[in-house]
Design a protein around this motif. Structure first.
Motif, short mmCIF file in Angstrom:
data_model
loop_
_atom_site.label_atom_id
_atom_site.label_comp_id
_atom_site.label_asym_id
_atom_site.label_seq_id
_atom_site.Cartn_x
_atom_site.Cartn_y
_atom_site.Cartn_z
N LYS A 37 1.09 -1.45 0.16
CA LYS A 37 0.02 0.04 -0.27
C LYS A 37 0.63 1.11 0.67
O LYS A 37 0.52 1.99 0.41
N ARG A 38 2.14 1.23 -0.41
CA ARG A 38 2.80 2.41 -0.70
C ARG A 38 3.10 3.03 0.53
O ARG A 38 3.32 4.57 0.40
N GLY A 39 3.36 2.20 1.50
CA GLY A 39 3.67 2.60 2.96
C GLY A 39 2.36 3.63 3.25
O GLY A 39 2.84 4.09 4.43
N VAL A 40 1.08 3.69 3.42
CA VAL A 40 0.22 4.51 3.73
C VAL A 40 -0.23 3.54 5.19
O VAL A 40 -0.52 3.05 4.25
N ARG A 41 -0.41 3.67 6.07
CA ARG A 41 -0.41 3.77 6.95
C ARG A 41 -2.49 2.63 7.12
O ARG A 41 -2.26 1.84 7.48
N ASN A 42 -2.77 3.48 7.08
CA ASN A 42 -3.99 4.09 7.28
C ASN A 42 -4.57 4.24 6.07
O ASN A 42 -5.52 4.96 5.27
N SER A 43 -5.47 3.40 4.70
CA SER A 43 -5.57 3.70 3.94
C SER A 43 -7.16 3.61 3.19
O SER A 43 -7.43 4.32 2.04
N TYR A 44 -7.42 3.85 4.25
CA TYR A 44 -9.70 3.97 4.19
C TYR A 44 -10.15 4.81 2.67
O TYR A 44 -10.52 4.54 2.04
N ARG A 45 -9.14 6.17 3.07
CA ARG A 45 -9.47 7.11 2.25
C ARG A 45 -8.71 7.06 1.18
O ARG A 45 -8.85 8.31 0.13
N SER A 46 -7.46 6.37 1.35
CA SER A 46 -6.29 6.92 -0.29
C SER A 46 -7.45 6.26 -1.72
O SER A 46 -7.65 5.60 -1.38
N VAL A 47 -6.33 6.95 -2.70
CA VAL A 47 -7.19 6.63 -3.13
C VAL A 47 -6.52 5.47 -4.21
O VAL A 47 -5.50 4.61 -3.85
N ASP A 48 -7.37 4.48 -5.70
CA ASP A 48 -7.75 2.93 -5.59
C ASP A 48 -5.61 2.91 -6.07
O ASP A 48 -5.60 1.47 -5.41
N THR A 49 -5.60 3.37 -6.31
CA THR A 49 -3.74 2.75 -6.41
C THR A 49 -2.63 2.49 -5.80
O THR A 49 -2.20 1.65 -5.46
N VAL A 50 -2.91 3.03 -4.26
CA VAL A 50 -2.77 3.06 -2.92
C VAL A 50 -3.13 1.46 -2.38
O VAL A 50 -2.96 0.49 -1.75
N ASN A 51 -4.48 1.50 -2.95
CA ASN A 51 -5.60 0.44 -2.60
C ASN A 51 -5.39 -0.86 -3.12
O ASN A 51 -5.60 -1.66 -2.73
N ALA A 52 -4.91 -0.46 -4.58
CA ALA A 52 -5.21 -1.99 -5.11
C ALA A 52 -4.06 -2.99 -4.84
O ALA A 52 -2.99 -2.62 -5.00
N ILE A 53 -4.59 -4.14 -5.31
CA ILE A 53 -3.41 -5.46 -5.01
C ILE A 53 -2.62 -5.34 -6.82
O ILE A 53 -3.14 -5.39 -7.75
N ASP A 54 -1.05 -5.21 -6.56
CA ASP A 54 -0.84 -5.62 -7.49
C ASP A 54 -0.54 -7.05 -7.95
O ASP A 54 0.78 -7.47 -7.50
N TRP A 55 -1.07 -7.37 -8.68
CA TRP A 55 -0.83 -8.84 -9.19
C TRP A 55 0.41 -9.15 -9.89
O TRP A 55 0.56 -10.07 -9.40
N ARG A 56 1.25 -8.16 -10.62
CA ARG A 56 2.75 -8.88 -10.61
C ARG A 56 2.91 -9.15 -9.81
O ARG A 56 4.12 -10.23 -9.74
N ASN A 57 2.32 -8.74 -7.93
CA ASN A 57 3.66 -9.28 -6.91
C ASN A 57 3.93 -11.16 -6.53
O ASN A 57 4.64 -11.24 -6.35
N LYS A 58 2.56 -11.08 -7.33
CA LYS A 58 2.55 -13.09 -7.77
C LYS A 58 3.96 -13.50 -7.98
O LYS A 58 4.39 -14.54 -7.52
N ALA A 59 4.05 -13.20 -8.78
CA ALA A 59 5.50 -13.62 -10.32
C ALA A 59 6.83 -12.90 -9.61
O ALA A 59 7.54 -13.58 -8.87
N ARG A 60 6.83 -12.03 -8.85
CA ARG A 60 7.72 -11.13 -8.22
C ARG A 60 7.82 -11.32 -6.48
O ARG A 60 9.15 -12.45 -6.25
N HIS A 61 7.28 -13.06 -5.99
CA HIS A 61 6.94 -13.14 -4.71
C HIS A 61 6.38 -14.96 -4.82
O HIS A 61 5.91 -15.04 -3.86
#
Length: 168
Positions: A37-61
């Motif tokens: 979540k790009r370092g945002v601790r409480n992302s409740y009201r953050s934009v979708d780019t902060v809260n979105a799951i980056d599915w590329r991380n499945k391949a990375r990790h």
């Protein structure tokens, strides 16, 4: 500052603690992909780019994803990790005296709850050094060590009462 490698190791240790503990484990969406979540601790009201799951991380990790899948499978197939009452936990789970504030160790009596793993020892070492751990006498098979898990591999048998465990 902490390296990405260290963050991955700490994440694996934390998830191992969660899935070997008693009670209902909980994974937040994307943890198995190391969602950050790009370092945002409480992302409740953050934009979708902060809260979105980056599915590329499945391949990375993918190693983290695989480890968590195996950890979940281990928990589901072993009743000793799923004690249902406080009385069972008090009776069948016993903490070991480790002498290090960054290390937790406990035993589970699997035989008493119908588990095919008769006696289970769990050691979680978050210390920055190796830790000596005295375990009850017996023969053990190590199924999880250093962020790697193989519950079907029987080649790592331990036939002593003393383990030296390096940092996870």
């Amino acid at each position: 500052d902490i390296s990405e490698e260290e963050l991955v190791r700490l994440s694996l240790l934390a998830h191992t603690a969660i899935f070997t503990a008693q009670g209902t484990p909980f994974l937040f969406a994307g943890e198995e992909l190391l969602r950050e979540k790009r370092g945002v601790r409480n992302s409740y009201r953050s934009v979708d780019t902060v809260n979105a799951i980056d599915w590329r991380n499945k391949a990375r990790h993918f190693d983290v994803f695989t480890y968590l899948r195996r950890l979940i499978a281990m928990r589901k197939s072993h009743p000793a990790f799923q004690l249902t009452t406080a009385a069972q936990v008090k009776k069948y789970l016993h903490f070991l005296d480790v002498g290090d504030a960054c290390t937790v160790a406990f035993t589970l009596n699997g035989k008493a709850v119908g588990d095919d793993w008769a006696r289970i020892v769990v050691v979680l070492n978050a210390a920055c050094k190796a830790v000596d751990v005295h375990v009850p006498e017996g023969d053990y098979t190590i199924v999880c060590r250093d962020g790697r898990m193989n519950i079907s591999n029987r080649e790592h048998e331990v036939k002593n009462t003393f383990l030296v465990l390096k940092r996870f």
